[in-house]
Design an enzyme around this catalytic site. Structure first.
Site, PDB file in Angstrom:
ATOM      1  N   SER A 114      53.837  81.366  16.881  1.00 31.76           N
ATOM      2  CA  SER A 114      54.844  80.531  16.200  1.00 31.76           C
ATOM      3  C   SER A 114      54.957  79.168  16.851  1.00 31.76           C
ATOM      4  O   SER A 114      54.814  79.036  18.076  1.00 31.76           O
ATOM      5  CB  SER A 114      56.228  81.192  16.252  1.00 31.76           C
ATOM      6  OG  SER A 114      57.178  80.337  15.647  1.00 31.76           O
ATOM      7  N   TYR A 127      63.129  84.662  21.061  1.00 29.79           N
ATOM      8  CA  TYR A 127      62.039  84.750  20.060  1.00 29.79           C
ATOM      9  C   TYR A 127      60.821  83.966  20.553  1.00 29.79           C
ATOM     10  O   TYR A 127      59.700  84.487  20.585  1.00 29.79           O
ATOM     11  CB  TYR A 127      62.539  84.209  18.720  1.00 29.79           C
ATOM     12  CG  TYR A 127      61.466  84.094  17.652  1.00 29.79           C
ATOM     13  CD1 TYR A 127      60.866  85.229  17.116  1.00 29.79           C
ATOM     14  CD2 TYR A 127      61.043  82.849  17.188  1.00 29.79           C
ATOM     15  CE1 TYR A 127      59.881  85.121  16.137  1.00 29.79           C
ATOM     16  CE2 TYR A 127      60.068  82.734  16.208  1.00 29.79           C
ATOM     17  CZ  TYR A 127      59.485  83.872  15.686  1.00 29.79           C
ATOM     18  OH  TYR A 127      58.507  83.769  14.724  1.00 29.79           O
TER      19      TYR A 127
END
Ligand SMILES: NC(=O)c1ccc[n+]([C@@H]2O[C@H](COP(=O)([O-])OP(=O)(O)OC[C@H]3O[C@@H](n4cnc5c(N)ncnc54)[C@H](OP(=O)(O)O)[C@@H]3O)[C@@H](O)[C@H]2O)c1
Length: 248
Positions: A145, A158
């Site tokens: 990501s 995250y």
């Protein structure tokens, strides 16, 4: 769509194939002649996708599985071998986000992300490497990501799980000495139901608004997978970042 050199005939196992990016990867690779092995928890979604791929003339099999279980992840790789005789590529795509400030102490959310985004990927690597060693070839593609590249508030844990994958992937690449390839693809905002599962309502709304404004189709990530896969075995595509042209 036509079969593509470097994709045709390859056996590709994909975690998180029931939705979003994983689904788009499965459809594009199957259209280019890959044999796809789909894994996720929602069997009905996998069944529908497999039906769609079969109707388009693609080769596909699927399995209900949870990446939190090492046994399940090993089972997905075993299915690829049983059904199609080998596994060329494992795409570790399954992932979730529970976004909040660190001080909110969402320990359950942290554990969920570590179990799925990090341990799930490690289980994938553990399942794939024995197969790759035996075959003498293989390719791990991890969907990471942009959150791990541009660090922002509320995405700390995250991003941490994603950057752990990035770090481990680089060591794995160096250790391979040409025995297998390792690619990390870091998407920015992509049009998928990813944010539906965020429990922090204000964060969910903010992400969904931003996504509505700028998110790119999941196919954009699938094309990056194709690019990494279609290179000759001697060429390792390391990190690819694919984000909306408008993203900060
Ligand atoms: N969308 C974005 O903007 C974006 C940006 C950067 C990175 N990413 C990354 O891209 C990957 C795919 O996300 P997406 O956007 O396509 O979201 P998505 O549509 O929500 O897809 C997530 C997939 O992961 C699967 N999954 C979740 N937990 C699982 C588990 N425990 N075991 C097995 N499968 C599981 C889900 O299937 P089931 O629910 O059926 O199990 C689903 O197929 C994730 O790793 C995410 O972090 C997405």
């Amino acid at each position: 769509m036509e079969a593509k050199k470097g994709i045709q005939g390859k056996v590709v196992a994909i975690t998180g194939a029931s939705s979003g990016i994983g689904e788009a990867i499965a459809i594009l690779l199957a259209a280019h002649g890959a044999k796809v092995v789909l894994g996720a928890r929602r069997k009905d979604k996998l069944e529908q996708l497999a039906e769609k791929i079969t109707q388009s003339g693609g080769a596909v099999t699927y399995m209900e599985m949870n990446v939190k279980s090492r046994e399940d992840v090993t089972g997905l790789v075993a299915l690829a071998e049983q059904q199609f005789g080998k596994m060329d590529v494992l795409i570790n795509n399954a992932g979730i986000a529970q976004l909040s400030r660190v001080e909110d102490l969402d320990v359950a959310g942290w554990e969920e992300m570590i179990d799925i985004n990090l341990k799930g990927v490690l289980y994938g690597i553990a399942a794939a490497l024995p197969v790759f060693k035996q075959q003498g070839f293989g390719h791990i593609i991890n969907i990471i990501s942009v959150a791990g590249i541009k660090i922002v508030p509320l995405m700390g844990v995250y991003a941490g799980t994603k950057n752990a994958v990035r770090t481990i992937s680089e060591a794995l690449r160096q250790e391979s000495d040409g025995r297998w390839r390792v690619t990390g693809i870091s998407p920015g905002f992509v049009q998928t139901p990813f944010s539906d599962h965020i429990t922090n309502e204000s964060m969910k709304t903010a992400i969904q608004q931003k996504a509505e404004e700028i998110a790119i189709p999941a196919e954009a990530i699938a094309h990056a997978v194709v690019y990494a896969m279609e290179q000759p075995d001697s060429v390792d595509v390391g990190d690819i970042v694919v984000r909306p042209a408008k993203q900060d």
